[in-house]
Write a protein that holds these residues in place. Sequence first.
Motif, short mmCIF file in Angstrom:
data_model
loop_
_atom_site.label_atom_id
_atom_site.label_comp_id
_atom_site.label_asym_id
_atom_site.label_seq_id
_atom_site.Cartn_x
_atom_site.Cartn_y
_atom_site.Cartn_z
N ALA A 75 0.81 -1.22 0.00
CA ALA A 75 0.00 0.00 0.00
C ALA A 75 0.85 1.27 0.00
O ALA A 75 0.31 2.36 0.13
CB ALA A 75 -0.93 -0.01 1.23
N ASP A 335 -7.04 -5.45 -2.90
CA ASP A 335 -7.31 -6.14 -1.62
C ASP A 335 -8.59 -5.56 -1.06
O ASP A 335 -8.56 -4.59 -0.33
CB ASP A 335 -6.13 -5.89 -0.66
N THR A 408 -9.82 -2.22 2.04
CA THR A 408 -8.68 -3.10 2.35
C THR A 408 -9.04 -4.10 3.44
O THR A 408 -9.52 -3.71 4.52
CB THR A 408 -7.40 -2.30 2.74
N LYS A 417 -4.51 4.09 -0.99
CA LYS A 417 -5.97 4.00 -0.84
C LYS A 417 -6.55 5.14 -0.01
O LYS A 417 -7.74 5.14 0.31
CB LYS A 417 -6.34 2.64 -0.22
#
Length: 452
Positions: A75, A335, A408, A417
């Motif tokens: 991430a 994810d 997530t 994100k």
Amino acid sequence: MSAIEGLLAALPADRVVTDPDVMDQYRHDRALTATAGKPLAVVRAQCVDDVVATLELATATNTPVVTRGAGTGLAGGANAIDGCIVLSTAAMNRILSIDVGQRTATVEPGVLNGDLATAVAERGLWYAPDPSSRAICSIGGNVATNAGGACCVKYGVTGDHVLALKAVLANGTVINTGSSVRKNVAGLDLTKILIGSEGTLAVVVEVTVRLRPAPRPPSTLVAIFPSCEAAGAAVIAIDAVAEFSLVEVMDRTTINAVEDHLTMGLDRSAGALLVVQSDSACAYDDVVAADEVCVALGASYTAATADVTEGAAILHARHSAIPALERSGATLLDDVGVPKPRLAELIAGVEAIATARNLTIATFGHAGDGNLHPTIVYDPADPIAFETAKTAFGEILDVALALGGTITGEHGVGQIKRAWLPSQVGETERALMDGIRRVFDPSGILNPGKAT
Ligand SMILES: Cc1cc2nc3c(=O)[nH]c(=O)nc-3n(C[C@H](O)[C@H](O)[C@H](O)COP(=O)(O)OP(=O)(O)OC[C@H]3O[C@@H](n4cnc5c(N)ncnc54)[C@H](O)[C@@H]3O)c2cc1C
């Protein structure tokens, strides 16, 4: 005094790296779409005192600090920020104690998950959280991302296995949270607040984890379905027959990629494949019961086995999903999570994005937790393909949110994100998160621009 002069004065010389070529290896994690800045210096901490000295200096000079474990994050959470200190805890990698009686272990944050699992297995115990990256990711990173894995459907995520933490606040103060006592409800749960905080609240320097007795050998079921809807219905229905220790799914695109790679004789026309395991005292009965459920819900093929080697061979197909896809190009792994009854809708939504964008997107993952990894395959040499892949990545998050899900399930928000967080978490709740950050880190030097 500059931050670099301060670091060199406060730390042994071998801890501080300023060579740009060496620092380059500490700028990125594994998130392909995240940007990475240029650090001022990298500190390779070897002990708690190194972390304390680094943070005291960072506070005094108002220098941002990006804590880094093994750099396997997906991430961008460990990516450097321009002018920051990257604080690596990788070399703090000692297993401090394993208490067989209490079934606990205390480790430094740089210990690799797989090394801890191996060490406790030698004592007849089990460290359950099993990210696929367990051979290469650190316990500190696992705590900071609240990492998951396949066995979480029965045993829970990293946070369910952390009893106590030692951590260093931005100003250099050492704190101890939780207790190695297996039950402890004293005060607010600071351990839980630190878990999943992605390096924004404190630097974790010691972790005490809960261990389990070694698991029983699992029995395994493979079931092939004509459609994702049927497989999704089976994921719900098998919950009624037993508590399974693994429930993984692969969609048609994944099945075909794995078949190209391994030539196992998988049905290329299948809509979805489920792998289910039980490690209970009646494991084989459990998977036979699940088999009956799958057949009743339209499975075109099923096979149940108590043979551990056969089970591992079946699971190998699922574990081969990423290497199989990587044969066709670079992969961008998403994810997302949805309520389990909406799994088939998530897969259908991803298929619609793949069609609209003319992309290969394979979906697989932890069906039992409603947590899937739609994986976009693209040509790394084509900048337009990369942009299209990034757009599709965001559209997948939108689909998950529209289905009442999460952006997530286990990789964290990190950098990539963050723009979607306001769509998932309410304004008041985000304000509370910001407030908690300010309490732990009033000058905002810990991993700014990440996580919340
Ligand atoms: C092939 C592959 C498979 C993967 N499979 C899974 C999977 O199945 N499940 C899963 O959950 N993840 C998976 N991941 C993602 C990754 O391995 C996890 O997020 C892991 O927990 C990151 O650990 P790390 O040590 O590499 O942390 P890093 O990437 O170095 O850091 C991750 C975050 O933790 C923070 N951090 C690191 N150490 C500390 C510390 N000591 N104190 C405070 N903050 C810290 C960093 O600032 C950053 O925000 C996978 C990654 C790869 C490459």
